[in-house]
Design a protein around this motif. Structure first.
Motif, short mmCIF file in Angstrom:
data_model
loop_
_atom_site.label_atom_id
_atom_site.label_comp_id
_atom_site.label_asym_id
_atom_site.label_seq_id
_atom_site.Cartn_x
_atom_site.Cartn_y
_atom_site.Cartn_z
N ILE A 406 12.50 0.93 0.05
CA ILE A 406 11.10 1.27 0.30
C ILE A 406 10.40 1.35 -1.06
O ILE A 406 10.63 2.27 -1.84
N LEU A 407 9.57 0.36 -1.34
CA LEU A 407 8.88 0.29 -2.63
C LEU A 407 7.73 1.28 -2.69
O LEU A 407 7.16 1.66 -1.65
N PRO A 408 7.34 1.70 -3.89
CA PRO A 408 6.14 2.55 -4.03
C PRO A 408 4.91 1.81 -3.53
O PRO A 408 4.76 0.59 -3.75
N THR A 409 4.01 2.52 -2.88
CA THR A 409 2.85 1.89 -2.25
C THR A 409 1.62 1.84 -3.17
O THR A 409 0.59 1.30 -2.76
N ASP A 410 1.73 2.37 -4.39
CA ASP A 410 0.55 2.42 -5.26
C ASP A 410 0.01 1.03 -5.58
O ASP A 410 -1.21 0.81 -5.58
N ALA A 411 0.91 0.07 -5.85
CA ALA A 411 0.47 -1.27 -6.23
C ALA A 411 -0.03 -2.08 -5.04
O ALA A 411 -0.62 -3.14 -5.22
N TYR A 412 0.22 -1.60 -3.80
CA TYR A 412 -0.15 -2.36 -2.60
C TYR A 412 -1.27 -1.68 -1.83
O TYR A 412 -1.49 -2.01 -0.66
N MET A 413 -1.99 -0.77 -2.45
CA MET A 413 -3.05 -0.06 -1.74
C MET A 413 -4.23 -0.98 -1.47
O MET A 413 -4.37 -2.05 -2.06
N GLY A 415 -7.61 -2.82 -1.46
CA GLY A 415 -8.56 -3.16 -2.50
C GLY A 415 -7.94 -3.55 -3.83
O GLY A 415 -8.63 -4.05 -4.71
N ARG A 416 -6.64 -3.35 -4.00
CA ARG A 416 -5.97 -3.71 -5.25
C ARG A 416 -5.34 -5.09 -5.16
O ARG A 416 -4.99 -5.54 -4.07
N VAL A 417 -5.20 -5.73 -6.34
CA VAL A 417 -4.49 -7.01 -6.39
C VAL A 417 -2.99 -6.70 -6.36
O VAL A 417 -2.47 -6.04 -7.26
N PRO A 418 -2.26 -7.16 -5.34
CA PRO A 418 -0.84 -6.78 -5.23
C PRO A 418 0.00 -7.48 -6.29
O PRO A 418 -0.44 -8.46 -6.91
N PRO A 419 1.19 -7.02 -6.54
CA PRO A 419 2.10 -7.69 -7.48
C PRO A 419 2.46 -9.09 -6.97
O PRO A 419 2.22 -9.42 -5.81
N PRO A 420 3.03 -9.93 -7.83
CA PRO A 420 3.41 -11.28 -7.38
C PRO A 420 4.46 -11.21 -6.28
O PRO A 420 5.38 -10.40 -6.33
N HIS A 421 4.28 -12.08 -5.29
CA HIS A 421 5.22 -12.14 -4.16
C HIS A 421 6.39 -13.05 -4.56
O HIS A 421 6.28 -14.27 -4.55
N ALA A 438 10.30 -8.62 -11.17
CA ALA A 438 11.70 -8.67 -10.74
C ALA A 438 12.53 -7.63 -11.50
O ALA A 438 13.42 -6.99 -10.93
N GLU A 439 12.23 -7.45 -12.78
CA GLU A 439 12.91 -6.41 -13.56
C GLU A 439 12.55 -5.01 -13.02
O GLU A 439 13.41 -4.12 -12.93
N THR A 440 11.28 -4.83 -12.66
CA THR A 440 10.86 -3.54 -12.10
C THR A 440 11.59 -3.24 -10.79
O THR A 440 12.06 -2.12 -10.57
N ILE A 452 23.14 3.24 -13.52
CA ILE A 452 22.58 3.32 -14.87
C ILE A 452 22.30 1.90 -15.35
O ILE A 452 23.17 1.05 -15.35
N LEU A 453 21.06 1.66 -15.78
CA LEU A 453 20.69 0.36 -16.34
C LEU A 453 20.22 0.55 -17.77
O LEU A 453 19.69 1.61 -18.13
N PRO A 454 20.41 -0.47 -18.64
CA PRO A 454 19.94 -0.35 -20.02
C PRO A 454 18.42 -0.32 -20.09
O PRO A 454 17.73 -0.85 -19.23
N MET A 455 17.91 0.31 -21.14
CA MET A 455 16.47 0.34 -21.36
C MET A 455 15.98 -1.05 -21.76
O MET A 455 16.76 -1.88 -22.22
N PRO A 456 14.68 -1.35 -21.60
CA PRO A 456 14.16 -2.64 -22.03
C PRO A 456 14.44 -2.88 -23.51
O PRO A 456 14.23 -2.01 -24.34
#
Length: 590
Positions: A406-413, A415-421, A438-440, A452-456
């Motif tokens: 379940i992804l966060p809904t902030d980017a899909y609210m 009136g907003r431009v959604p992230p790339p599909h 994809a990294e996010t 645990i994943l490495p930092m950018p």
């Protein structure tokens, strides 16, 4: 006459004895090109490419055994009889005997393709492997308008809709859907049935235009006729595998209601009923046949909803993917606004365990229901807002399905431009380019699984460093010392292995005397002005391997290298575009 008499003429050998041209096949079968094409589609016969084309490159070749199979098949006589019967109808119309023409048309013989389906697919798993094209074509004709000019009958369009809805009902009810991708061509779906991945394409729910020049509809209709029979067999087998009768029977109460919706009202009602009621009505429900029609009907087709047997699929053993998909939208209630692609949503959301409703007659619950957790909206603004639910765009549902979280809904609210599909059918690691989103998503998935994943900017090897793990507090000092010694020992052994492997590739180890002699000889060559011969060690392993290849393998290798270079150029282009977009966004902020 001699005892072993042979007629005059050269005996056929090689490709001439194995293959036959299309014109020769037409003469043997005594049919025209149109009928021969239909026979090939029914029997699964396709043109071949012999190594030596004995009649020229402009001919189409078939295997002689394939033509022999067609010649001895009863379907050939059935098609000939149907063609002769069609000539009677044309003759009656030419004589303006409309009554006789109508009688002949109603008595026209129908060709059954059941035997051909069983012949081509002796095992059910074979039919599932070959189901991609049939599903795509059936879903295509289910969305097309009927046309007398192009011989697309209303009955055939309705049958395609029925078959496609029955297939989607099974996939959604048994939670077999795995991937969804929205593209310009349509919606790509992928399901996994009995270990086989099945991918098909459905057109968008818009008015379809039938082109006249680029498409040969006779060929498509011949394929469709066979695919309808095949899909009916597959649906029959799948429904009986979950102990549900086939074909499904329309619920008469819902058939008399809404004429617009293929929906899941009874299915949701069954899920919301208490267990006592379910047990009380289980005997009654077992008489109903499976349905889960989930699409909007055309205006010329009566609407109906069909009943799904409660817990029929739950009796079967479920794998891990099915359990994960079944619980993705568990305890979530969705409401679809009018502008949302309802057909796709009514298929996808129940397939992942969610409950869905819509605006209109026959809906399980209304928009004012306080138990709604998410409302799918595809408009710039939303008038009335309920604080107890989240308003998201349709892409959020598809991205959650593909990532299985379940992804966060902030980017899909709204009136907003959604992230790339992002396409779930593309392997970013293999392509060599990983988008930022994809990294996010990767980090969100790892956070959901407590990984645990490495930092950018860091690699995964940095996580294995004992000093980093000690600093972060994951291990103690004694464990860090032990891990450092173990890592040092492994690095020493790995270096030794690589050195020995390099010596083995070189073939031999040069002694000091040989090395000195080589240096002395190269010095003499320099004094005399002659060019020294290249050292064997200077030639790379790749060049040596290329020299030892045959011409065919060398060509394949060069083609592979060109493909890698082309892929690298594409990745570089994507990176340049990304830099330009970032520069433009930075310029706008400044």
């Amino acid at each position: 006459m001699p005892k072993h008499y042979r007629p005059a003429g050269k005996k056929k050998e090689g490709n001439a004895a194995k293959y036959i041209t299309r014109s020769q096949a037409l003469k043997q079968l005594q049919v025209n090109t149109k009928l021969f094409r239909k026979l090939c589609i029914y029997k699964g016969v396709f043109p071949r490419e012999p190594k030596k084309k004995f009649k020229g490159n402009h001919q189409t070749y078939y295997h002689l055994k394939d033509v022999s199979f067609i010649r001895h098949d009863p379907i050939l006589e059935d098609l000939r009889a149907k063609s002769a019967y069609r000539k009677k109808i044309i003759k009656a119309k030419a004589k303006r005997n409309k009554e006789l023409a109508d009688i002949l048309k109603n008595r026209q013989p129908e060709i059954k393709l059941d035997r051909l389906v069983q012949e081509r697919y002796p095992h059910f798993i074979d039919a599932l492997r070959d189901l991609d094209d049939p599903l795509t074509l059936v879903h295509l004709f289910a969305a097309l308008p009927a046309s007398d000019r192009l011989k697309i009958e209303v009955k055939r369009v309705h049958n395609c809709r029925k078959l496609s809805h029955e297939w989607q009902a099974y996939i959604s009810r048994t939670h077999k859907l795995r991937k969804v991708f929205i593209s310009v061509k349509g919606v790509y779906y992928q399901a996994e049935v009995e270990g086989q991945k099945i991918t098909w394409l459905t057109p968008h729910g818009m008015q379809q235009v039938l082109p006249d020049d680029d498409v040969v509809y006779d060929v498509l209709l011949s394929f469709l006729e066979f695919y309808e029979t095949l899909l009916a067999f597959v649906n029959f087998k799948l429904y009986h595998s979950i102990n549900v009768k086939y074909p499904p029977i329309l619920d008469p109460q819902l058939e008399a209601s809404a004429a617009e919706l293929y929906a899941l009202a009874r299915y949701f009602d069954a899920n919301s009923r208490p267990s006592e009621k379910v047990e009380a009505t289980q005997e009654e429900e077992s008489d109903l046949r499976l349905a889960q029609l989930q699409h909007q009907l055309p205006s010329n087709e009566p609407g109906a909803l069909m009943q799904l047997v409660k817990d029929a699929a739950d009796e079967n053993e479920e794998d891990e993917d099915t359990k994960e998909c079944k619980n993705l939208f568990k305890n979530m209630r969705f409401f679809l606004s009018r502008e949302v692609p309802r057909e796709s949503m009514l298929f996808v959301i129940p397939a992942f365990g969610g409950t869905v409703s819509w605006e209109g007659e026959g809906a399980p619950f209304s928009e004012t229901d306080q138990s709604i957790t998410h409302q799918i909206v595809d408009r710039p603004t939303q008038g009335h807002v309920y604080l107890s639910r989240e308003y998201v765009q349709p892409q959020w549902v598809y991205d959650c399905v593909n990532t299985r979280i379940i992804l966060p809904t902030d980017a899909y609210m709204v009136g907003r431009v959604p992230p790339p599909h992002l396409s779930p059918f593309v392997d970013n690691e293999e392509e060599g380019y990983v988008p930022d989103y994809a990294e996010t998503i990767k980090r969100l998935k790892s956070a959901a699984k407590n990984e645990i994943l490495p930092m950018p900017g860091m690699g995964k090897e940095d996580l294995d460093d004992p000093q980093n793990l000690l600093a972060e507090g994951y291990i103690s000092r004694a464990e860090a010392i032990e891990a450092a010694e173990r890592k040092q020992k492994m690095m020493t052994l790995e270096k030794q292995y690589h050195d020995e492997l390099k010596m083995e590739l070189d073939g031999f180890k040069y002694s000091s005397s040989v090395s000195d002699a080589t240096k002395q000889k190269s010095g003499e060559d320099m004094e005399t002005g002659e060019e020294p011969l290249p050292d064997v060690q200077q030639i790379s392993t790749e060049d040596m391997s290329k020299l030892l290849m045959s011409r065919k393998k060398r060509g394949l290798y060069e083609a592979m290298k060109k493909g890698q270079e082309r892929k690298k150029a594409h990745v570089d282009l994507l990176k340049q575009r990304k830099k330009k977009i970032e520069a433009a966004e930075k310029f706008k902020k400044n």
